[in-house]
Design a protein around this motif. Sequence first.
Motif, PDB file in Angstrom:
ATOM      1  N   GLY A   1       0.811  -1.207   0.000  1.00  0.00           N
ATOM      2  CA  GLY A   1       0.000   0.000   0.000  1.00  0.00           C
ATOM      3  C   GLY A   1       0.838   1.248   0.000  1.00  0.00           C
ATOM      4  O   GLY A   1       2.064   1.214   0.099  1.00  0.00           O
ATOM      5  N   PRO A   2       0.192   2.416  -0.096  1.00  0.00           N
ATOM      6  CA  PRO A   2       0.881   3.693  -0.162  1.00  0.00           C
ATOM      7  C   PRO A   2       1.722   3.951   1.078  1.00  0.00           C
ATOM      8  O   PRO A   2       1.259   3.757   2.197  1.00  0.00           O
TER       9      PRO A   2
ATOM     10  N   ASP B   1       6.042  12.561  -9.863  1.00  0.00           N
ATOM     11  CA  ASP B   1       5.411  11.867  -8.744  1.00  0.00           C
ATOM     12  C   ASP B   1       4.647  10.629  -9.199  1.00  0.00           C
ATOM     13  O   ASP B   1       4.423  10.405 -10.394  1.00  0.00           O
ATOM     14  N   GLY B   2       4.244   9.837  -8.197  1.00  0.00           N
ATOM     15  CA  GLY B   2       3.613   8.557  -8.491  1.00  0.00           C
ATOM     16  C   GLY B   2       2.294   8.670  -9.217  1.00  0.00           C
ATOM     17  O   GLY B   2       1.903   7.754  -9.957  1.00  0.00           O
ATOM     18  N   VAL B   3       1.585   9.782  -9.033  1.00  0.00           N
ATOM     19  CA  VAL B   3       0.330   9.986  -9.760  1.00  0.00           C
ATOM     20  C   VAL B   3       0.615  10.153 -11.250  1.00  0.00           C
ATOM     21  O   VAL B   3      -0.066   9.582 -12.105  1.00  0.00           O
ATOM     22  N   ALA B   4       1.640  10.954 -11.565  1.00  0.00           N
ATOM     23  CA  ALA B   4       2.031  11.139 -12.964  1.00  0.00           C
ATOM     24  C   ALA B   4       2.549   9.830 -13.558  1.00  0.00           C
ATOM     25  O   ALA B   4       2.302   9.529 -14.730  1.00  0.00           O
ATOM     26  N   VAL B   5       3.277   9.052 -12.756  1.00  0.00           N
ATOM     27  CA  VAL B   5       3.763   7.753 -13.219  1.00  0.00           C
ATOM     28  C   VAL B   5       2.588   6.849 -13.574  1.00  0.00           C
ATOM     29  O   VAL B   5       2.601   6.151 -14.596  1.00  0.00           O
ATOM     30  N   LYS B   6       1.547   6.870 -12.754  1.00  0.00           N
ATOM     31  CA  LYS B   6       0.352   6.069 -13.035  1.00  0.00           C
ATOM     32  C   LYS B   6      -0.269   6.481 -14.356  1.00  0.00           C
ATOM     33  O   LYS B   6      -0.670   5.635 -15.169  1.00  0.00           O
ATOM     34  N   ARG B   7      -0.341   7.789 -14.609  1.00  0.00           N
ATOM     35  CA  ARG B   7      -0.903   8.276 -15.868  1.00  0.00           C
ATOM     36  C   ARG B   7      -0.017   7.898 -17.048  1.00  0.00           C
ATOM     37  O   ARG B   7      -0.516   7.587 -18.135  1.00  0.00           O
ATOM     38  N   LEU B   8       1.279   7.912 -16.815  1.00  0.00           N
ATOM     39  CA  LEU B   8       2.225   7.575 -17.879  1.00  0.00           C
ATOM     40  C   LEU B   8       2.076   6.122 -18.318  1.00  0.00           C
ATOM     41  O   LEU B   8       2.317   5.782 -19.478  1.00  0.00           O
ATOM     42  N   LEU B   9       1.693   5.272 -17.396  1.00  0.00           N
ATOM     43  CA  LEU B   9       1.544   3.848 -17.709  1.00  0.00           C
ATOM     44  C   LEU B   9       0.118   3.475 -18.079  1.00  0.00           C
ATOM     45  O   LEU B   9      -0.205   2.289 -18.203  1.00  0.00           O
ATOM     46  N   GLY B  10      -0.743   4.474 -18.295  1.00  0.00           N
ATOM     47  CA  GLY B  10      -2.145   4.194 -18.584  1.00  0.00           C
ATOM     48  C   GLY B  10      -2.348   3.356 -19.833  1.00  0.00           C
ATOM     49  O   GLY B  10      -3.204   2.454 -19.858  1.00  0.00           O
TER      50      GLY B  10
ATOM     51  N   ASN C   1       1.354   7.009  -6.016  1.00  0.00           N
ATOM     52  CA  ASN C   1       1.638   7.621  -4.717  1.00  0.00           C
ATOM     53  C   ASN C   1       2.048   9.079  -4.912  1.00  0.00           C
ATOM     54  O   ASN C   1       3.104   9.375  -5.463  1.00  0.00           O
ATOM     55  N   VAL C   2       1.228  10.007  -4.444  1.00  0.00           N
ATOM     56  CA  VAL C   2       1.499  11.431  -4.625  1.00  0.00           C
ATOM     57  C   VAL C   2       2.759  11.872  -3.902  1.00  0.00           C
ATOM     58  O   VAL C   2       3.368  12.895  -4.247  1.00  0.00           O
TER      59      VAL C   2
END
Length: 375
Positions: free
Chosen positions: A8-9, A25-34, A59-60
């Motif tokens: 978890g976070p 940040d981890g939020v942008a990383v999540k979007r990058l792997l969308g 993770n922000v």
Amino acid sequence: MTEFSDKGPPVFGTTPGLEKRTGLDGVAVKRLLGGAVLRGKDPRALLQQAGIDPRVYGNVHAAIDGRELFRLVRQAQVALDDSFFGFFAERFRLALELERTLTYLHCETFGESIRVSIRFTQALSEDIGPQLIEDRAGLKHVCVYHTVDGVDRDIFVWLRFVWIFQWFSWLIGRPLRLRSVSVRASRPVQANGFDRFAVFGCPIEYDAPVDALCYDRADLGARLVHHTLAEFDQYNASNPDWFATPIGRSTWRAQTEHVLADFQRARIWSVSIDTVAERLRSRPRRLRRDLAREGESFQHIRTRLRGELAGAYLLATELPITEVGYRVGFSEPGSFTRNFTEWAGVTPSDYRTRYKSDGARVTAATLLLGDQAPA
């Protein structure tokens, strides 16, 4: 492979291995792997395979640096066999990316390489629509991306602009001098304060009508300093930092060419190696040795640059051949003809006749003459 746990976070200060730092940040990383997620890939597995703690994902408070970004993108590309790792409906296979790379490496100047890039990309897919537009500030590289539903188009545009900036800066051995960057997106804000657009080192226009990079015209005639696939492989193996200003290790050939080009703009044609070595903070003997290691010689570079400039005048202007000779420092027409023939293998008149209808050569010649304008 480094082993990580995924529970978890994390909270900084209490979770070992995740210290607070700046970066994407981890939020942008999540979007990058969308796109990869839509194609059925496990994003945490991709992170782990790239040597990144998978707990970063979403993770922000966590972030990745520029080298980790490079590794992650490469890992996603390989996993999907897609240079655009799932952001478009149609895959752009890595074999095609290699072919496109080879076309760049065969170019002589940045201007030529960016035009070749655009032609290649336009032929690949209707989802990507790059074009060059003349602008008062410079040459605008407008990019149109039709991404699939469910992905973050804005972060993909940012990543592609980073790739273009880093890649072509490496090709010319120094950072591109961007006049501006325009994006349709709003300014991205991260909790850690990281500015992902700072790498470009130029004014950024947010909420713009188009996504575009504006190049300095003076860069269009910049000569490529890397031309082989081995150099490209070495670049990738170096794990470049995509958040750093791309300094690049300019070759001695490129540095010598740059200094000699400055003297050419001042109409000084017979500058000595002593003068160039002093400008480069080196010594003549050492400069000769360093050039020899690169398979070059000072005399050859000086002669070639002069010949290339003469060839540019022959193709991009209607100047009489005698006048072309005067423009590149020859007071006697016969001397110019002999020297040009030795360089090009044909006489000036034959060179003009043979290549005047070659659009690519004429474009490159025009760019070279534009680069000759005093700064």
